[in-house]
Design an enzyme around this catalytic site. Structure first.
Site, short mmCIF file in Angstrom:
data_model
loop_
_atom_site.label_atom_id
_atom_site.label_comp_id
_atom_site.label_asym_id
_atom_site.label_seq_id
_atom_site.Cartn_x
_atom_site.Cartn_y
_atom_site.Cartn_z
N ARG A 139 -18.35 16.22 11.59
CA ARG A 139 -18.97 16.65 12.86
C ARG A 139 -19.98 17.78 12.62
O ARG A 139 -21.00 17.85 13.30
CB ARG A 139 -17.90 17.08 13.87
CG ARG A 139 -18.46 17.23 15.28
CD ARG A 139 -17.39 17.55 16.29
NE ARG A 139 -16.63 16.40 16.72
CZ ARG A 139 -17.05 15.48 17.59
NH1 ARG A 139 -18.28 15.57 18.09
NH2 ARG A 139 -16.30 14.49 17.95
N GLY A 160 0.84 -1.20 0.00
CA GLY A 160 0.00 0.00 0.00
C GLY A 160 0.87 1.24 0.00
O GLY A 160 1.83 1.32 0.77
N ASP A 165 4.75 -4.46 6.27
CA ASP A 165 4.92 -5.85 6.69
C ASP A 165 5.15 -6.84 5.53
O ASP A 165 6.11 -7.61 5.53
CB ASP A 165 3.63 -6.19 7.45
CG ASP A 165 3.70 -7.49 8.15
OD1 ASP A 165 4.27 -7.54 9.24
OD2 ASP A 165 3.20 -8.49 7.58
N ARG A 183 -27.08 13.30 14.95
CA ARG A 183 -27.01 11.89 14.60
C ARG A 183 -25.77 11.23 15.20
O ARG A 183 -24.84 11.91 15.64
CB ARG A 183 -26.90 11.74 13.08
CG ARG A 183 -28.22 11.89 12.38
CD ARG A 183 -27.98 11.91 10.89
NE ARG A 183 -29.26 11.96 10.19
CZ ARG A 183 -29.38 12.35 8.93
NH1 ARG A 183 -28.33 12.73 8.24
NH2 ARG A 183 -30.57 12.35 8.36
N GLU A 218 -11.27 -0.78 10.44
CA GLU A 218 -11.89 -1.59 9.38
C GLU A 218 -12.02 -3.07 9.70
O GLU A 218 -12.98 -3.72 9.29
CB GLU A 218 -11.10 -1.42 8.07
CG GLU A 218 -9.62 -1.80 8.21
CD GLU A 218 -8.82 -1.67 6.91
OE1 GLU A 218 -9.42 -1.45 5.85
OE2 GLU A 218 -7.59 -1.80 6.96
N MET A 232 -8.89 2.88 8.14
CA MET A 232 -8.00 1.77 7.73
C MET A 232 -7.04 1.39 8.86
O MET A 232 -7.03 2.00 9.92
CB MET A 232 -7.19 2.17 6.51
CG MET A 232 -7.93 2.00 5.20
SD MET A 232 -6.79 2.36 3.84
CE MET A 232 -7.76 1.79 2.46
N THR A 249 4.17 2.94 5.58
CA THR A 249 2.78 2.44 5.64
C THR A 249 1.98 3.36 6.54
O THR A 249 2.50 3.82 7.57
CB THR A 249 2.69 1.00 6.18
OG1 THR A 249 1.33 0.72 6.54
CG2 THR A 249 3.56 0.74 7.40
N ILE A 250 0.72 3.61 6.16
CA ILE A 250 -0.11 4.47 7.02
C ILE A 250 -0.50 3.75 8.31
O ILE A 250 -0.96 4.37 9.24
CB ILE A 250 -1.38 4.97 6.29
CG1 ILE A 250 -2.31 3.80 5.92
CG2 ILE A 250 -1.03 5.83 5.08
CD1 ILE A 250 -3.73 4.25 5.56
N ASP A 251 -0.31 2.42 8.36
CA ASP A 251 -0.82 1.64 9.49
C ASP A 251 0.00 1.80 10.78
O ASP A 251 -0.50 1.52 11.87
CB ASP A 251 -0.87 0.15 9.13
CG ASP A 251 -1.76 -0.13 7.93
OD1 ASP A 251 -2.66 0.69 7.66
OD2 ASP A 251 -1.55 -1.16 7.26
N ARG A 275 1.11 -5.18 -5.22
CA ARG A 275 1.17 -6.32 -4.30
C ARG A 275 1.32 -7.54 -5.20
O ARG A 275 0.44 -7.82 -6.00
CB ARG A 275 -0.11 -6.43 -3.47
CG ARG A 275 -0.40 -5.19 -2.61
CD ARG A 275 -1.56 -5.49 -1.67
NE ARG A 275 -2.12 -4.29 -1.05
CZ ARG A 275 -1.65 -3.74 0.07
NH1 ARG A 275 -0.61 -4.26 0.66
NH2 ARG A 275 -2.23 -2.68 0.57
N LYS A 302 -25.95 13.73 28.59
CA LYS A 302 -25.46 15.10 28.76
C LYS A 302 -25.99 16.00 27.64
O LYS A 302 -25.48 17.07 27.41
CB LYS A 302 -23.92 15.09 28.70
CG LYS A 302 -23.30 14.65 30.01
CD LYS A 302 -21.81 14.44 29.88
CE LYS A 302 -21.12 15.69 29.37
NZ LYS A 302 -19.73 15.42 28.96
N ASP A 358 2.17 -0.13 11.94
CA ASP A 358 2.06 -1.40 12.66
C ASP A 358 3.39 -2.18 12.72
O ASP A 358 3.38 -3.38 12.98
CB ASP A 358 0.98 -2.28 11.99
CG ASP A 358 1.25 -2.52 10.51
OD1 ASP A 358 2.15 -1.87 9.95
OD2 ASP A 358 0.55 -3.36 9.93
N ARG A 395 -5.33 -2.18 8.61
CA ARG A 395 -5.06 -3.62 8.51
C ARG A 395 -5.40 -4.29 9.85
O ARG A 395 -6.55 -4.29 10.22
CB ARG A 395 -3.63 -3.85 8.06
CG ARG A 395 -3.45 -5.11 7.24
CD ARG A 395 -2.11 -5.11 6.52
NE ARG A 395 -1.01 -4.94 7.43
CZ ARG A 395 -0.19 -5.90 7.79
NH1 ARG A 395 -0.35 -7.10 7.31
NH2 ARG A 395 0.79 -5.68 8.62
O1 F6P Z 1 -1.51 -1.38 4.62
C1 F6P Z 1 -2.08 -0.20 4.15
C2 F6P Z 1 -3.54 -0.38 3.88
O2 F6P Z 1 -4.07 0.86 3.46
C3 F6P Z 1 -4.35 -0.94 5.05
O3 F6P Z 1 -4.67 0.04 5.99
C4 F6P Z 1 -5.55 -1.50 4.34
O4 F6P Z 1 -6.14 -2.55 5.08
C5 F6P Z 1 -4.97 -2.01 3.05
O5 F6P Z 1 -3.75 -1.30 2.84
C6 F6P Z 1 -5.85 -1.83 1.84
O6 F6P Z 1 -5.20 -2.42 0.75
P1 F6P Z 1 -5.62 -2.22 -0.77
O7 F6P Z 1 -5.21 -0.84 -1.17
O8 F6P Z 1 -4.83 -3.26 -1.49
O9 F6P Z 1 -7.09 -2.38 -0.83
#
Ligand code: F6P
Length: 327
Positions: A159, A15, A107, A167, A227, A174, A130-132, A76, A216, A134, A176
């Protein structure tokens, strides 16, 4: 293996993440300033197998520090997971006379790198992109800070309408398998609660956060849902809430790939620049199979195997903070 470092290959894989371009720029310029040639590999491991390669000069990375995505493209690759695929990749490496690789990704990228390094004795350095966020062994990955700010800005916008209509809004984020983005975005945007894989008490959380908020007379509640915290994501949580509380007027927003784009933040540009230089430095020091990390503001190196295998948990005090602040 004795090797003379004359040529480095660089690729981005998995990603994409804002700041990957800044990392490619830093790798390229750090290598060139050390007299090392740079071969840019397009489309990650797929391009390595297919020989999609271009020699880069300093000009090739001009004007990209501010751009999101990756100029090298990303992919990928299922084929690279096979022994035949990796053999093809190795053949390209030999043909192109690449002495070492710098791979920018997460990863999956590092898992592939470690296997290739083991099978063919190639020096490989990983840069966490990676944005995750992780990966173990680094406080931040390239792209995480930008994505966090993007999510926060989206929630701020939501908001307004959530408040007008009183609501409940569920916002799917996202990540992973990790809840870092969700928890931190919840803190930054003042969300009522966050549903993350590391802590799953969904309905209790909802009752506590939304129930209390309504008592409140807040009227509006924003819940961030990671996700994969529950199968079906935010839509599944919405169904649970609708059943228990049809009066909440629950709505779902899935931020999706919006979170992965955009111009990188200053933090990500600086992090990527430091990490790119550090990756070249690692090769000059003859390190191999390590990931560049950031710990307490300092650049560090951790074995790729640890970065992949060890589990990083969300910070307990942040989880606590969310509970305290949402009452
Ligand atoms: O690992 C980065 C990420 O954006 C995860 O947060 C997400 O689950 C996944 O890639 C989505 O992958 P794709 O772009 O292949 O749908």
């Amino acid at each position: 293996m004795e090797y003379k470092l004359k040529t480095i290959g660089v690729l981005t894989s998995g990603g994409d993440a804002p700041g990957m371009n800044a990392a490619v720029r830093a790798v390229t310029r750090a290598a060139i300033s050390n007299g090392i040639a740079v071969k840019a590999i397009y489309r990650g491991y797929k391009g390595l197998m297919d020989g999609e390669i271009q020699t880069f000069s300093s000009e090739n990375v001009s004007g990209i520090i501010q751009r999101g995505g990756t100029i090298l493209r990303s992919a990928r690759s299922e084929e690279f997971k096979t022994a035949e695929g990796r053999k093809k990749a190795y053949e390209t490496i030999r043909k192109e006379k690449i002495d070492a690789l710098i791979v920018i990704g997460g990863d999956g990228t590092f898992t592939g790198a470690r296997t290739l390094a083991q099978e063919y004795n190639i020096p490989i350095i990983g840069i966490p992109g990676t944005i995750d966020n992780d990966l173990w062994g680094t406080d931040a990955t390239i792209g995480y800070d930008t994505a966090l700010n993007t999510i926060m800005n989206c929630v701020d916008i939501l908001r307004d309408t959530a408040t007008s209509h009183e609501r409940v809004f569920l916002v799917e984020v996202m990540g992973r398998d990790a809840g870092f983005l969700t928890l931190n975005a919840a803190l930054a945007s003042g969300a009522e609660t966050a549903i993350i894989p590391e802590r799953t008490t969904i309905m209790e959380q909802i009752e506590e956060a939304i129930g209390q908020g309504r008592r409140k007379s807040k009227g509006t509640s924003i819940v961030l849902v990671q996700e994969h915290a529950i199968e079906g994501g935010a839509q599944a949580v919405a169904k649970m809430i609708e059943k228990a509380h049809p009066e909440y007027g629950t709505r779902v927003t899935i931020l999706g790939h919006l979170q992965r784009g955009g111009s990188p933040s200053a933090f990500d540009r600086i992090l990527a620049s430091r990490m790119g230089i550090a990756a070249v430095q690692a090769l000059l020091e003859e390190q191999r199979s390590v990931m560049v990390g950031l710990q307490d503001g300092e650049i560090t190196y951790v074995p790729l195997s640890k970065a992949i295998k060890e589990k990083k948990d969300v910070k307990a005090d942040k989880w606590q903070a969310l509970q305290v602040l949402s009452i």
